[in-house]
Design a protein around this motif. Structure first.
Motif, PDB file in Angstrom:
ATOM      1  N   GLY A   5      29.659  50.920   5.783  1.00 21.21           N
ATOM      2  CA  GLY A   5      29.464  52.334   6.083  1.00 21.21           C
ATOM      3  C   GLY A   5      29.729  52.651   7.541  1.00 21.21           C
ATOM      4  N   GLY A   6      29.227  51.805   8.428  1.00 21.17           N
ATOM      5  CA  GLY A   6      29.475  52.010   9.856  1.00 21.17           C
ATOM      6  C   GLY A   6      30.933  51.829  10.226  1.00 21.17           C
ATOM      7  N   ARG A   7      31.562  50.828   9.645  1.00 23.38           N
ATOM      8  CA  ARG A   7      32.956  50.518   9.975  1.00 23.38           C
ATOM      9  C   ARG A   7      33.918  51.621   9.536  1.00 23.38           C
ATOM     10  N   ILE A   8      33.644  52.250   8.415  1.00 22.61           N
ATOM     11  CA  ILE A   8      34.516  53.339   7.956  1.00 22.61           C
ATOM     12  C   ILE A   8      34.570  54.422   9.023  1.00 22.61           C
ATOM     13  N   TYR A   9      33.411  54.763   9.567  1.00 18.25           N
ATOM     14  CA  TYR A   9      33.387  55.820  10.582  1.00 18.25           C
ATOM     15  C   TYR A   9      34.078  55.392  11.862  1.00 18.25           C
ATOM     16  N   GLU A  10      34.012  54.131  12.209  1.00 10.49           N
ATOM     17  CA  GLU A  10      34.767  53.647  13.378  1.00 10.49           C
ATOM     18  C   GLU A  10      36.255  53.866  13.158  1.00 10.49           C
ATOM     19  N   ARG A  11      36.726  53.524  11.967  1.00  3.91           N
ATOM     20  CA  ARG A  11      38.158  53.610  11.681  1.00  3.91           C
ATOM     21  C   ARG A  11      38.650  55.042  11.473  1.00  3.91           C
ATOM     22  N   LEU A  12      37.753  55.950  11.132  1.00  3.67           N
ATOM     23  CA  LEU A  12      38.147  57.346  10.938  1.00  3.67           C
ATOM     24  C   LEU A  12      38.229  58.136  12.243  1.00  3.67           C
ATOM     25  N   VAL A  24      43.257  66.593  10.753  1.00  2.12           N
ATOM     26  CA  VAL A  24      42.080  65.858  10.282  1.00  2.12           C
ATOM     27  C   VAL A  24      42.220  65.511   8.804  1.00  2.12           C
ATOM     28  N   VAL A  25      42.618  66.486   7.999  1.00  6.33           N
ATOM     29  CA  VAL A  25      42.793  66.234   6.563  1.00  6.33           C
ATOM     30  C   VAL A  25      43.822  65.125   6.349  1.00  6.33           C
ATOM     31  N   ASP A  26      44.929  65.168   7.078  1.00  4.22           N
ATOM     32  CA  ASP A  26      45.966  64.134   6.944  1.00  4.22           C
ATOM     33  C   ASP A  26      45.461  62.769   7.422  1.00  4.22           C
ATOM     34  N   ARG A  27      44.757  62.734   8.561  1.00  2.34           N
ATOM     35  CA  ARG A  27      44.274  61.465   9.111  1.00  2.34           C
ATOM     36  C   ARG A  27      43.253  60.824   8.172  1.00  2.34           C
ATOM     37  N   VAL A  28      42.323  61.619   7.688  1.00  4.29           N
ATOM     38  CA  VAL A  28      41.303  61.088   6.790  1.00  4.29           C
ATOM     39  C   VAL A  28      41.940  60.648   5.477  1.00  4.29           C
ATOM     40  N   TYR A  63      38.034  56.358   2.684  1.00  5.22           N
ATOM     41  CA  TYR A  63      37.356  57.550   2.191  1.00  5.22           C
ATOM     42  C   TYR A  63      36.788  57.312   0.793  1.00  5.22           C
ATOM     43  N   LEU A  64      37.549  56.625  -0.067  1.00  2.00           N
ATOM     44  CA  LEU A  64      37.036  56.317  -1.403  1.00  2.00           C
ATOM     45  C   LEU A  64      35.822  55.388  -1.311  1.00  2.00           C
ATOM     46  N   ALA A  65      35.880  54.434  -0.402  1.00  5.86           N
ATOM     47  CA  ALA A  65      34.723  53.551  -0.201  1.00  5.86           C
ATOM     48  C   ALA A  65      33.524  54.356   0.289  1.00  5.86           C
ATOM     49  N   HIS A  72      25.475  58.411  10.850  1.00  3.81           N
ATOM     50  CA  HIS A  72      26.903  58.523  11.175  1.00  3.81           C
ATOM     51  C   HIS A  72      27.444  59.918  10.863  1.00  3.81           C
ATOM     52  N   ILE A  73      27.081  60.449   9.712  1.00  7.62           N
ATOM     53  CA  ILE A  73      27.620  61.748   9.316  1.00  7.62           C
ATOM     54  C   ILE A  73      27.038  62.860  10.181  1.00  7.62           C
ATOM     55  N   ARG A  74      25.736  62.786  10.450  1.00 10.75           N
ATOM     56  CA  ARG A  74      25.135  63.796  11.327  1.00 10.75           C
ATOM     57  C   ARG A  74      25.780  63.741  12.715  1.00 10.75           C
TER      58      ARG A  74
END
Length: 190
Positions: free
Chosen positions: A59-66, A93-97, A104-106, A127-129
């Protein structure tokens, strides 16, 4: 305590993200992560105390990569501060994500899993907040039109647009997605 290889740990977490995206949370096992990372069986269990630990790390790593790179952030501060600029930024943003499809699926899998795992829920909430608050700060500090509610509403709308794009790509074509981004900005930004 055994000294761990930081690069290998990151590769294992990235492998966990791929497994989550492909097989869902139930398919996330240490053995599946080892196979995805192409490391000897038992490697992941040496790096993570539990499956919950692995889920939380993913979960943390996804946000690092996004996160956008420095050039993207700098580019977001150039140009006029108007609705047209916001539409360009939102499309980026939509394209990058969307380009990090597995991440994103994970993340969607992790969000569902977080309804049953308080520790994971806490990590994702943090992370989301933080992401939402950073987007609001960036928007307000950059002088773009709109307030905090504008940013949150765009965030919510674009998240679901990304879900549609990644899970049911035939619902909206690329031209329609671009039109919907522009329309959302025109309707939400004063």
């Amino acid at each position: 305590m055994v000294r761990q290889n930081v690069a290998r740990r990151a590769a294992l977490v990235d492998a966990a993200i791929e497994v989550l995206a492909r097989e869902g949370a139930r398919g996330l096992t240490f053995r599946a992560v080892d196979a995805q990372a192409r490391v000897p069986t038992g490697t992941a269990s040496n790096y993570f105390a539990s499956r919950d630990d692995l889920l939380t790390q993913a979960g943390g790593r996804i946000y690092e990569r996004l996160q956008p790179d420095a050039a993207t952030v700098a580019d977001s501060l150039s140009g006029p501060r108007d609705r047209d600029r916001i539409a360009v930024l939102i499309q980026e943003v939509v394209d990058r994500v969307s380009s990090f499809r597995s991440g994103y699926l994970a993340l969607l899998e992790l969000r569902l899993e977080a309804t049953r795992r308080p520790e994971l829920r806490a990590v994702l909430t943090e992370h989301i907040r933080a992401d939402v608050e950073a987007n609001i700060r960036h928007h307000l500090d950059s002088g773009l039109p709109g307030d905090a509610d504008t940013v949150v509403l765009l965030y919510l709308a674009m998240n679901w647009l990304v879900v549609e794009r990644l899970t049911l790509p035939d619902v909206f074509g690329e031209e329609e997605i671009a039109r919907l981004v522009t329309s959302a900005v025109e309707r939400l930004v004063p």
